[in-house]
Design an enzyme around this catalytic site. Structure first.
Site, PDB file in Angstrom:
ATOM      1  N   THR A  81      70.886  75.505  50.289  1.00 29.85           N
ATOM      2  CA  THR A  81      71.859  76.576  50.463  1.00 29.85           C
ATOM      3  C   THR A  81      71.684  77.685  49.433  1.00 29.85           C
ATOM      4  OG1 THR A  81      73.426  75.005  51.375  1.00 29.85           O
ATOM      5  CG2 THR A  81      74.338  77.048  50.510  1.00 29.85           C
ATOM      6  N   LYS A 108      85.567  85.542  53.517  1.00 28.57           N
ATOM      7  CA  LYS A 108      85.685  86.761  52.716  1.00 28.57           C
ATOM      8  C   LYS A 108      85.192  87.983  53.492  1.00 28.57           C
ATOM      9  CE  LYS A 108      85.474  84.757  48.102  1.00 28.57           C
ATOM     10  NZ  LYS A 108      84.888  83.417  47.853  1.00 28.57           N
ATOM     11  N   CYS A 144      51.043  92.421  44.795  1.00 26.40           N
ATOM     12  CA  CYS A 144      52.051  92.936  45.722  1.00 26.40           C
ATOM     13  C   CYS A 144      52.363  94.362  45.324  1.00 26.40           C
ATOM     14  CB  CYS A 144      53.324  92.090  45.672  1.00 26.40           C
ATOM     15  SG  CYS A 144      54.739  92.836  46.527  1.00 26.40           S
ATOM     16  N   HIS A 164      81.751  86.479  41.566  1.00 22.05           N
ATOM     17  CA  HIS A 164      82.992  86.959  42.160  1.00 22.05           C
ATOM     18  C   HIS A 164      84.045  87.435  41.162  1.00 22.05           C
ATOM     19  CE1 HIS A 164      82.206  86.274  46.374  1.00 22.05           C
ATOM     20  NE2 HIS A 164      81.585  85.155  46.046  1.00 22.05           N
TER      21      HIS A 164
END
Lengths: 491, 128, 417
Positions: free
Chosen positions: A56, A268, A418, A65
């Site tokens: 996750t 949220k 890159c 937050h």
């Protein structure tokens, strides 16, 4: 206790014996591991994926937050407040991208201002410093990219943005530096409790096993299965998918603050996030899904995300999209489930860590340490614990003179692999040497493949670097481990 | 472009925008042939970069003497003339079986007169 | 930090960069040619198929052969070659000398000062993210160019059962290439009702291998957990997807050939204004951008179909850079507009005192099309073009005989009817 083993009991001599084994190396497990590495105990983390943060935690919104979304009766609210305050110090010690850019909750019509006021009161109740209610004029001043339809909102100046996988990688690197073992590709199958020695013996699918006095279950989406493996509480984790769009760093629609809509009862809402690395993230959605491996994005939700984002930031454009992805939240309860197991001995449950999980995670580490102490783990601090990890030079963060010096020490800093994200060969080599041997692992550590061309130019070079550094053959190089081989044949 | 068969068995081609088109059209119908392009394994580990010493610029040969990331592992080759369509697969098998020793120059013959067909396979790039 | 000084710097050593650099040194000026790869040639070395050079050299060459002919000339010339060198910063406005910062393993950071810059960085491929194909994110999704690099230069086969998205020439060429290395190409999916590649490639890359071409179809999902397991294809009717008729094609590899985007990040940094229709710089009759002394040519200016035109355009850019370095500028330039059914026409301005080469693209597919050139709304001339389609660039020569007496307020319009 524990499932009956079909594998031979391990005699003790061959096994590694630990004081604590943490199952699952996402943001929770990584924080716990680092926190425990302070003490004179043997700690190991086992992770079923090929790299840490591959569950996750890699699809996290990357927000620290503002402390106003949850009532302080919840453990998650208390840990969110504590965790949020720990990020500045962690950043100094661990050098991961983090910035307090401020969070805005935008009310798009007058009714929504009541909800905003509720958030404000909750925030002040929680002890958040600096939170304020804003008029339309003030909020447009704070965030000029907002739609002119905005009527007002909330501003939490301490809210911030972080790169979630870099955060986890840095925590793990620090934990390893301080003696923690990290075992990846470790799929736990069986766990047996020996009441005589008061130890657990864990067996992995590939035959590895280890012994430990205490276990922490921080296995995210699979915390329910792991709990059952230990004969602990029987609960069920379901998955709720969140889809996101990623926009080019040059988009005109990049806000300077994280922009939230007014929340619903369930979530949220879909946000517009200026990522700490300069791109823009829009999302996430929230859809229940049966399949814990379902990371598919859908056109319906993607359109919804853009439409929803545009209500708040009208200049969001489809043309700026570079990619999209999805993550799965581990859903259990309203609140975090962080407790000593009442059924299984010597086990701490850390489950159902949804938002504000990442924000709370440093405090989760603290909390779990105390829970372990509470069930008998003796904690004596090391005198030589090192909070710092070496700073990994990145050419895109260097001035031209610094770059020149880096190249003088190691020419591979001069070879840009890159070009879109300005990542040199030396950085990719370093990522691989730190253990990130998959294309995705290299991507999350260095940002190579994350830019405009999405790996079109650099992928073949990264594959070759991985092969060169690890000795893996062409058919062993994967995108994210397991069967995600990138090459099927050789001419 | 269109082709019509005349009474006497010859073909009339019309609508082609370039004169070669009519020869191509006839052949495509009667005995289709294809130019074959492919690659052979290159048996050498030297840097692929063009020799910059001629201009006085040094060229980076890869990290610490190892093969550079850009170093090609294959030499591109082509058939010298078009190959009959039904034998293309066979020719490709022969090409893939070959390993070319570097250095190789563009135009070097890699397979000469393949199976007596008069088709050569030549390198289409110079590599070390 | 190493500091170098040249009259001109060419960024990108593909066909465009090499052709422009040769003209600049032929004009008597010093010129550096920079490329991030360790080889000259740009994308050409991996384009091992033939079909290049018919106009430029009168022969049908492979990409590497075409590149090598130019590379030989470069090596024999006074062009200062810097390979393995990536430009990471450019400052071209409001400065006496333009400053380019670049990075190379061999030389560290190099600061290059110059007067003229030629942008020749080519383009990048549009990818899955750009076209937003929903689904999971397994291994096995590649852009056609990346697959081409893996197969033709590295010798690795990225998959076994392939679906190609996009029927442009790159997709068709790779359908054949994958078949030739032993893969099974299941289908080519094309969103338009007509294929965008050359007919010759449809025949030699699809028909030869019995690869089905699904026109008016959109790829609406990619399945697979670790590796691609299949794609969902949805037919379009009247331009809209018909979900009821969607079908699945099992495969383990998806190759995307869905368009090229000129690489103008550096250009933007240099203050260059872009044309929204081409994604390349706006240029005048000397291929100069809005930034004085900064020129653009090749695929970075607009995506070409034929490398022969790239070389021709780049030579012009090189010559114009030489003229600029000498202080010569056109006295008068009139505007060129894209008219009916024309997607774009480059350059945006023309010099009435000399021959100008115009490159344009159609918005439509049509047989028996006519190209019309108007000056201040009066038709100058019409040319029969026969079959036109968006994927085939059209060229046009406009010279003093057309533009005699035209002032800087004159507006030329090119249309396709």
């Amino acid at each position: 206790m524990g499932k009956k083993s079909s594998l031979p009991e391990t005699a003790g001599g061959n096994n590694d014996v630990y004081d604590v084994v943490i199952v699952g190396c996402g943001v929770s497990g990584a924080n716990i591991a680092r926190r425990l590495s302070v003490y004179k105990i043997r700690v190991a983390v086992v992770e079923k994926e090929t790299d840490v943060s591959f569950g996750t935690s890699k699809a996290n919104s990357g927000i620290v937050h503002g402390g106003f979304h949850h009532n302080r009766k919840y453990l998650k609210a208390r840990l969110e407040i504590q965790g949020a305050m720990m990020f500045d110090r962690l950043r100094r010690e661990l050098d991961f991208p983090f910035r307090r850019c401020g969070i805005i909750v935008a009310a798009m019509h007058e009714d929504e201002m009541k909800a905003v006021e509720h958030l404000y009161m909750q925030g002040t109740d929680n002890g958040v410093i600096g939170i304020e209610m804003c008029s339309r004029e003030r909020i447009l001043d704070l965030e000029p990219k907002l739609s002119q339809d905005v009527v007002g909102g909330l501003y939490a100046p301490a809210g911030g943005i972080v790169e979630p996988y870099r955060f986890v990688f840095a925590l793990v690197e620090s934990a390893k530096k301080n003696g923690v073992s990290v075992l990846t590709d470790y799929k736990l199958e069986v766990a047996n409790w020996d009441a005589g020695t008061t130890t657990w013996t864990l067996h992995a699918a590939d035959g590895r096993s280890l012994c430990t006095r205490f276990v922490v279950n921080s296995a995210g989406l699979y915390a329910d299965e792991v709990s059952r493996t230990f004969g602990a509480e029987d609960f069920s984790i379901s998955a709720r998918k969140g889809e996101y769009y990623l926009l080019d760093r040059l988009t005109k629609a990049r806000p300077s603050r994280v922009v939230f809509p007014v929340p619903t009862a369930v979530s949220k809402g879909m946000l517009v996030i200026p990522t700490v690395e300069g791109t823009v993230l829009v999302g996430p959605t929230a859809d229940a899904t049966e399949d814990k491996t379902d990371l598919a994005t859908t056109s319906m939700r993607l359109e919804q995300i853009l439409d929803s984002g545009r209500k708040m930031i009208p200049s969001l454009s489809r043309n700026d999209v570079i990619t999209s992805f999805a993550g799965l939240r581990p859903v259990l309860d309203e609140d975090f489930y962080i407790e000593a197991s009442k059924k299984a001995p010597a086990l701490i449950q850390v489950a159902g860590i949804q938002s504000p999980g990442l924000t709370a995670s440093p405090a989760i580490g603290e909390y779990v340490k105390d829970l372990l102490k509470g069930i008998g783990l003796e904690l004596t601090e090391k005198s030589d614990w090192d909070p710092f990890i070496d700073r990994h030079p990145r050419v895109r963060e260097s001035t031209p003179y610094e770059r020149d010096e880096l190249i003088a020490k190691d020419p591979a800093y001069g070879n840009l692999v890159c070009r879109c994200e300005n990542v040199s060969e030396a950085e990719i080599v370093e990522a691989v040497r730190l253990g990130h041997r998959t294309l995705d692992g290299v991507k999350y550590f260095t940002r190579a493949q994350m830019g405009r061309c999405q790996g079109g130019f650099c992928t073949y070079k990264i594959i070759k670097i991985i092969m060169r550094e690890t000795g893996l053959t062409y058919d062993q190089v994967t995108k994210h481990g397991h069967a995600s081989r990138v090459l099927e044949g050789e001419l | 472009m269109s082709i019509k068969e005349n009474v006497d068995g010859t073909l009339a081609v019309s609508g082609n925008r370039c004169p070669r088109g009519s020869a191509y059209a006839v052949e495509e119908l009667r005995s289709p042939k294809r130019m074959v392009t492919a690659t052979c394994r290159l048996a050498s580990v030297a840097a692929c970069a063009e020799d910059g010493t001629k201009t006085g610029q040094t060229v980076h040969p890869g990290q610490k003497g190892q093969p550079g990331l850009c170093d090609p592992r294959r030499v591109p080759v082509r058939s010298s003339v078009p190959c009959p369509k039904e034998r293309v697969h066979e020719l490709l098998v022969a090409i893939y079986a070959r390993t070319v020793q570097g250095p190789v120059k563009c135009g070097d013959v890699v397979i000469e007169n393949w199976m007596g067909t008069g088709i050569d396979v030549v390198a289409s790039r110079s590599l070390e | 930090m190493k500091e170098l000084r040249y009259d001109a710097v060419v960024i990108g050593a593909g066909a465009a960069g090499m052709a422009a650099a040769l003209e600049i040194v032929a004009g008597g000026f010093t010129c550096a040619l920079l490329d991030r790869e360790d080889q000259l040639g740009g994308i050409l070395p991996q384009c091992i198929h033939n079909g290049f050079g018919l106009h430029e050299f009168g022969k049908e060459l492979t990409g590497p052969e075409f590149a090598e002919l130019f590379a030989e000339k470069i090596l024999a010339s006074k062009v200062a070659i810097h390979l393995g060198t990536t430009v990471f910063s450019i400052n071209a406005q409001g400065v006496a000398d333009k400053e380019i910062l670049c990075s190379s393993a061999a030389n560290g950071v190099i600061r290059i000062l110059c007067r003229a810059v030629v942008l020749a960085m080519g383009c990048r491929e549009r990818n899955r993210g750009n076209i937003r194909i929903p689904g999971s994110r397994p291994a096995g999704v590649y852009t056609a160019g990346l697959a081409q690099r893996l197969v033709n230069i590295e010798g690795y086969v990225p998959g076994r059962n392939v679906v190609v998205i996009g029927s442009g020439d790159i997709g068709l060429i790779m359908a054949r290439r994958m078949s030739w290395v032993g893969c099974s190409v299941k289908a080519v999916i094309e969103i338009m009702p007509y294929p965008s590649g050359l007919t010759r490639n449809i025949v030699q890359c699809l028909n030869d291998f019995d690869i089905p071409l699904h026109l008016s179809c959109q790829t609406t999902n990619i399945y697979g957990k670790d590796r691609v397991e299949g794609v969902e294809v949805t037919p379009l009717e009247n331009g809209a997807p018909v979900p009821d008729k969607a079908f699945r094609i099992p495969c383990d590899t998806v190759l995307l050939s869905v368009g090229l985007v000129p690489e103008n990040e550096l250009s933007k940094e240099a203050g260059v204004e872009l044309n929204a229709m081409t994604n390349g710089p706006l240029v005048d009759s000397t291929l100069m951008t809005n930034v004085d002394g900064v020129f653009a040519c090749g695929n970075v200016l607009h995506v070409h179909d034929l490398v022969d035109w790239v070389a021709e355009e780049a030579r012009q850019a090189g010559r114009h850079a030489v003229a600029w370095l000498k202080g010569e500028r056109p006295k008068v330039q009139c505007r060129l507009k894209a008219g009916s059914n024309v997607r774009y026409a480059n350059p945006g301005r023309l010099d009435p005192m000399r021959k100008n080469k115009v490159y344009l693209r159609s918005l439509i597919v049509k047989n028996d099309a006519v190209l019309e050139l108007k000056l201040n709304n009066r038709v100058l001339r019409s040319e029969k073009k026969g079959h036109i389609q968006p994927s085939e660039m059209i060229t046009l020569s406009v010279g003093p005989s057309d533009l005699e007496g035209a002032g800087s307020d004159a507006v030329l319009e090119v249309s396709l009817v």
